[in-house]
Design a protein around this motif. Sequence first.
Motif: not given
Length: 308
Positions: A43-44, A100, A280-284
Amino acid sequence: MNIMKKLMSIMAAAALTFSLAACGSKTETSEQPQTSTEGSNTETTSLGVIDVVSREEGSGTRSAFEEIIRFNVDGEDPMTSNATIKDGNGVVATYVAGNESAIGYVSFVTLEEKASELKGLTVDGVEPTAANVLEGTYGVSRPFMMVYKDENLTDVERAFIDFLASKDGLEVLESTGTIVDTANAEDFDMSKYDNLTGNMTLGGSTSTEKAVKAAADEFTALFPKVTYTYDGTGSGTGVKNAQDGTYTLGFASRELKESEIESGLAYSTLCMDGIAVVVNKENSTNDITLEQIREVYTGKITDWNEVK
C-alpha cells in the motif's frame, strides 16, 4: 500386558497429534504478521497503474500545463488516450482526493483550498509556492509577457502599462489567479493622465486573456473615454501582430524566442502563472521530475513504481 501396550500407543499418538497441532498453530501465528507487513508495504510503496487526470479541452489551465510540460501541442507527443478528463480545478481536486492512484494538476489557489485533501508534489525538489515561482525555481510555471513597439504607443497605452506595473494593477492581476510581486510597487497615480481618450487594440495568448481583460476593465473604469478590444489568437500571433502594429499591445504566455527579442520589440513580464501537480494524501510519492511528468502524461510511465 497387551492392555498396557495399547494404552501407551494411544498416549503416544495423542502426544504426536498435539505436537503437530501445536506446530501448526505456531506457524500460522508467526506467518500472520509477515502477511500483514507485506500488505502494508504494498500500500505504501506501490499503487499500481497511474490514473492520469487532465482538464477538458479549452481549459486555460490545461493549455498552460501542456505548454509548460511540452506535450500535446505543436507536434509534441500526444497525451495518453487513457487519461481521465475532468471539468474544472475543483472537480479534478475532488477526483484525485478520492483516488489513491490518481495524479492531476490544479491551480495554486485550488491546492491551497484543498490542502487537507490533496498533496502537492515537489517538482525536482522544489515546492509549489508563489515565492518559488517568482524566484524561477519551480518548474511548472511560465511568464505572461507583454510586447509592443514603442513607436506604436499612444498616451492611452503608456498609461495602461503604468497601471499594470502599479500596486493597483498587480492586485487586479493577482485576483485572477496569477502570481505577482507587489513588494516594490506603488499606487497608480491617475492624476498624471488627464482626459485620456482612445481605443487599445490588445491581443495574443488566450491564457493571458482573463488577467489582461480584468486589468483593462479596471483601467477603463478609471478612464471612461478609453475603450479596448482583446483578440485571443495565441502567443505567436500576439507577438507577430505587436511587431507589425496590428496590436498596440501583444501578450504571450511563454518566454520570448531570441528571434522575437532581436526583432526590436519592447517587452516586460506582466505576471507569472504556476500550476501544482497533485496526488492523493495516501500516495507515498513526494517528488517528481519535469521529465517524469511528461512521461506520465504521454503514457511512457504507467505505474507508480516507475516514479522514483
